[in-house]
Scaffold this active site. Sequence first.
Site, short mmCIF file in Angstrom:
data_model
loop_
_atom_site.label_atom_id
_atom_site.label_comp_id
_atom_site.label_asym_id
_atom_site.label_seq_id
_atom_site.Cartn_x
_atom_site.Cartn_y
_atom_site.Cartn_z
N GLU A 278 -5.69 8.23 -6.37
CA GLU A 278 -5.70 7.66 -7.73
C GLU A 278 -6.73 8.36 -8.61
OE1 GLU A 278 -3.77 5.05 -9.15
OE2 GLU A 278 -2.54 5.60 -7.42
N ASP B 121 5.76 2.10 -7.71
CA ASP B 121 4.66 2.07 -6.73
C ASP B 121 3.47 1.37 -7.37
OD1 ASP B 121 3.20 2.78 -4.29
OD2 ASP B 121 2.10 4.16 -5.58
N SER B 122 2.50 1.05 -6.55
CA SER B 122 1.27 0.39 -7.06
C SER B 122 0.50 1.34 -7.97
CB SER B 122 0.37 0.01 -5.88
OG SER B 122 0.02 1.20 -5.15
N CYS C 202 2.25 5.42 4.00
CA CYS C 202 1.85 5.02 2.63
C CYS C 202 2.20 6.20 1.73
CB CYS C 202 0.36 4.75 2.58
SG CYS C 202 -0.30 4.66 0.90
N HIS D 78 1.01 7.26 -0.90
CA HIS D 78 -0.13 8.05 -1.43
C HIS D 78 -0.51 9.16 -0.45
CE1 HIS D 78 -0.76 4.71 -4.25
NE2 HIS D 78 -1.62 5.44 -4.90
N TYR E 270 -2.99 -2.12 -3.74
CA TYR E 270 -2.38 -3.40 -3.35
C TYR E 270 -2.73 -3.74 -1.89
CZ TYR E 270 1.02 -3.46 -7.32
OH TYR E 270 1.64 -3.51 -8.55
N CYS F 31 6.84 2.13 -2.21
CA CYS F 31 5.54 1.56 -1.82
C CYS F 31 5.76 0.79 -0.53
CB CYS F 31 5.06 0.64 -2.93
SG CYS F 31 3.53 -0.23 -2.56
#
Length: 255
Positions: free
Chosen positions: A152, A10-11, A184, A186, A42, A73
């Site tokens: 994050e 993943d990013s 997504c 996240h 991203y 992702c």
Amino acid sequence: MNNNPIGVFDSGMGGLSVWQTLQQTLHNESLVYLGDGLRCPYGDRSAEEIFRFTVEAVERLREEGCKLIVIACNTATAVAIERLRAAYPDTPFVGLEPAVKPAAEASQTGKIAVLATRKALEGELFLRTSSKFANRVLIIKAVGEGFVELVEQDMEHSDEALYRVKSVIEPLVEQGVDYIVLGCTHYPFLRDAIEQVVGDRPVQIVDSASAIERRVEYLLDMHHLRADDDNVPQYRFLSFADDDYIASLRKKAFG
Ligand code: DGL
């Protein structure tokens, strides 16, 4: 049988929501998680940048001997999955796309929301899937502005998170959606805040993790890649960012 690891990319930290599902269901499979961390997010970058970063990650995971790679992702999948399959025909890939189909088929109000990054919502795969259901449901697309950054920074349980989530989710609920698709990886980490905003209103929140896990098992069987039943799984975490970031990946993974 093949005891090599499964790669998960993943990013940043979002793909850990998929990693957790794999770790909890595939008890004898080793996993290598690569969260870029350095170039995340991203979602608003160019397709070429996202493709280049994704290839760097795939190359790294192949160096680790990964027998199958999950692009955990939606954004990277939207941009890169077809080109990855063409470039690495010897590596089975699992990509992610927002779980529009189950939500569209189950919706009672005929209105569903899909929450994703800008680039994921522009993806051909998503647009193709959405158009298939356009005659059944109204699909309301929304970008989770700032959601990736909150996760994050480990702020998913903060007042800031609740404020940002409310500003995106409340209008969707007021429009009468009965499904919110988390497009997504996240976003599942913000599920508590999302559920707090939804409250007791009849709205289901869905993500792709369980569908991905089923797909991984299908490909493991199709390519005879399953690990031995008595294989003791190893869990490793990689990043293009620093060791502190790798430590934060591990902490969130087992959180
Ligand atoms: N976890 C990524 C996804 O599923 C977030 C992309 C980003 O870094 O913006 O799209």
